[in-house]
Enzyme design. Sequence first.
Site, PDB file in Angstrom:
ATOM      1  N   ARG A 198       7.326  -2.019  11.299  1.00 46.11           N
ATOM      2  CA  ARG A 198       6.032  -1.335  11.247  1.00 46.11           C
ATOM      3  C   ARG A 198       4.911  -2.336  10.992  1.00 46.11           C
ATOM      4  O   ARG A 198       3.811  -2.223  11.553  1.00 46.11           O
ATOM      5  CB  ARG A 198       6.052  -0.250  10.157  1.00 46.11           C
ATOM      6  N   THR A 218      -6.333 -13.631   3.733  1.00 41.26           N
ATOM      7  CA  THR A 218      -5.855 -14.008   2.403  1.00 41.26           C
ATOM      8  C   THR A 218      -5.658 -15.516   2.287  1.00 41.26           C
ATOM      9  O   THR A 218      -5.198 -16.165   3.226  1.00 41.26           O
ATOM     10  CB  THR A 218      -4.519 -13.295   2.114  1.00 41.26           C
ATOM     11  N   SER A 263      -6.870 -10.582  -3.749  1.00 40.60           N
ATOM     12  CA  SER A 263      -7.648  -9.365  -3.958  1.00 40.60           C
ATOM     13  C   SER A 263      -9.150  -9.623  -3.945  1.00 40.60           C
ATOM     14  O   SER A 263      -9.938  -8.679  -3.861  1.00 40.60           O
ATOM     15  CB  SER A 263      -7.250  -8.716  -5.293  1.00 40.60           C
ATOM     16  N   TRP A 265       0.219 -15.866   3.390  1.00 42.89           N
ATOM     17  CA  TRP A 265       0.770 -14.537   3.659  1.00 42.89           C
ATOM     18  C   TRP A 265       0.195 -13.943   4.937  1.00 42.89           C
ATOM     19  O   TRP A 265      -0.205 -12.783   4.988  1.00 42.89           O
ATOM     20  CB  TRP A 265       0.552 -13.584   2.468  1.00 42.89           C
ATOM     21  N   ARG A 305      -4.371   0.046   6.206  1.00 42.50           N
ATOM     22  CA  ARG A 305      -4.056   0.845   5.018  1.00 42.50           C
ATOM     23  C   ARG A 305      -3.745   2.286   5.394  1.00 42.50           C
ATOM     24  O   ARG A 305      -2.867   2.924   4.805  1.00 42.50           O
ATOM     25  CB  ARG A 305      -5.238   0.794   4.048  1.00 42.50           C
ATOM     26  N   GLN A 333      24.435  18.704 -11.066  1.00 42.33           N
ATOM     27  CA  GLN A 333      23.042  19.057 -11.325  1.00 42.33           C
ATOM     28  C   GLN A 333      22.128  17.840 -11.355  1.00 42.33           C
ATOM     29  O   GLN A 333      21.001  17.887 -10.840  1.00 42.33           O
ATOM     30  CB  GLN A 333      22.938  19.828 -12.644  1.00 42.33           C
ATOM     31  N   GLY A 355      25.236   4.308  -6.130  1.00 42.20           N
ATOM     32  CA  GLY A 355      26.013   3.488  -7.034  1.00 42.20           C
ATOM     33  C   GLY A 355      26.048   2.033  -6.601  1.00 42.20           C
ATOM     34  O   GLY A 355      25.099   1.508  -6.019  1.00 42.20           O
ATOM     35  N   GLU A 407      -2.681  -5.451   1.774  1.00 42.63           N
ATOM     36  CA  GLU A 407      -3.769  -4.510   2.108  1.00 42.63           C
ATOM     37  C   GLU A 407      -4.289  -3.784   0.866  1.00 42.63           C
ATOM     38  O   GLU A 407      -4.670  -2.610   0.912  1.00 42.63           O
ATOM     39  CB  GLU A 407      -3.360  -3.480   3.175  1.00 42.63           C
ATOM     40  N   PHE A 410     -14.561  -3.995 -11.118  1.00 37.94           N
ATOM     41  CA  PHE A 410     -13.770  -5.090 -10.544  1.00 37.94           C
ATOM     42  C   PHE A 410     -13.920  -6.380 -11.326  1.00 37.94           C
ATOM     43  O   PHE A 410     -13.130  -7.297 -11.161  1.00 37.94           O
ATOM     44  CB  PHE A 410     -14.188  -5.314  -9.082  1.00 37.94           C
TER      45      PHE A 410
END
Length: 395
Positions: A101, A143, A149, A173, A254, A290, A350, A374, A394
Site C-alpha cells: 500500500r 523528511t 515532524s 526515510w 494520510r 469467553q 499464541g 505522515e 507545537f
Amino acid sequence: MTAVTPHGETMSIYDLVDIDSLYTPAELAFRDTVREFVDRRIRPGIARWYEDAVFPVEIIPEMAELGLLGVHLKGYGCPGRTAVEYGLAALELEAGDSGLRTFVSVQGSLAMSAIHKHGSEEQKNEYLPRMAAGEIIGCFGLTEPTAGSDPGSMKTFARQEGEEWVINGSKRWIGLATLAQIAIIWAMTDDGVRGFIVPTDTPGFTATPIQPKLSMRASVQCDLELNEVRLPATALLPGAKGLRGPFECLNEARYGIAWGAMGAARDSYLAALEYSQQRLQFDRPLAGYQLTQEKLVNMALEINKGLLLATQLGRLKDAGKLAPHQISVGKLNNCREAIKICREARTILGGNGITLDYSPLRHANNLESVRTYEGTDEVHTLVLGNHITGVPAFR
C-alpha cells in the site's frame, strides 16, 4: 469470510453493521478487483518478500493496469477514480501488506500528487501519464535526518545560479528512492520552501537503502544525499511555495492511511478468528472460550468504527469538504486502533503468531512505521488539540 444473519442475508463476518450497503456497485466492484489481485499476487509471496526484505517490482505493471497508480487523480492519463474508491483500494492493499500500500501511496498520493497539484502543464504532460502506467517511479523527499515532524527546520538548500538551481542536503526515510527515476525534492531557498523534480540519475544524487529494518521489510526506504545537484529552471514546481506545498500532498497520503490501517487490522482479525475456530485446547476450540470471544468482539467493533470513519472521510473528500483536522482524526484513530488489533490478534495465535505463517505480527510491525510516517500520533494529537482549543501547542 461470510456469515448468514438471522434474516437470511449474507454479510461479511467482520461487517457487523452492513457497511457494504454504504458503497455503490461500482465502488464494490473496484474493491473486489483489488481484493482479488491481493489474494492472487500478494498473499502467496508476502512472507518470503518480508523475510528477504524484497520489494516485488514484478507486480508494478499489474498495479498500473488495475489503475492503482495515481488512482484518484484526474486527467493526464490518470485513473480518475473517487476518493472512496481510492480508500477501498488502500484498504485491500494493506490487508496484503503495508509495504505494498505504501508503494501506491508514495507513487500516487505523494510524487504524482505533487506534480498534479503544483506542476506546470509541461511537467504534468511529461510525467503523469508515464507514472500512471508504471513506466516512471517517483519518490518524495521531505523528511531529513534532523527534520521529521518539523519540516520547516530542513537544512536542504537550493540556490539559484543563473538559469540553474543547485541543491545540497540530505533526506531520510524516503520511500522507493532506489527504484525511482524521479524524486520530488523539497528544499529551502531564498524565497522559502520550494519543490523540484529531480531525475535520480542526476550527478550528485545518491540513494542508499536503510537496512536492516524490523518493519516495512517488503518495502524500500532510503537515505538521500544531494551534493551540488544541478537542475534546469524547468525542474521547479511552479505552483508550490512554502510548506503548504508538501503538506497538501501529505494529506492525500494520510487520507489513504486511514483506510489502509483498517485493512491490516481486518486481515489480522480474520487470521485470529480462523485460527481460534480450528485450534483445540482442553478439547474445545479457542473460539469457544469467553476470553477469546471478548477479544474478537472488541477487534470487530473497532474495525467497524474505523471503516465507518474512513467512509465518512471519503464522502467528505469526494464532496470537496474534507478539512485537514478531519484527516488527522482518521490517521490518528485508525492507526492507533489497528496496531492494538494486530497485537491482540497475535495473542490468540499464541507462539505460532510470531512466525511468518500468520500475518498479525507482520502487520503490527509494519504499523509501527505507518503510525510514525505522515505525522506521528503526537503531531496529529496536537493538530486536533489546536482545532479544539484554538491554541497551537507545537512549541
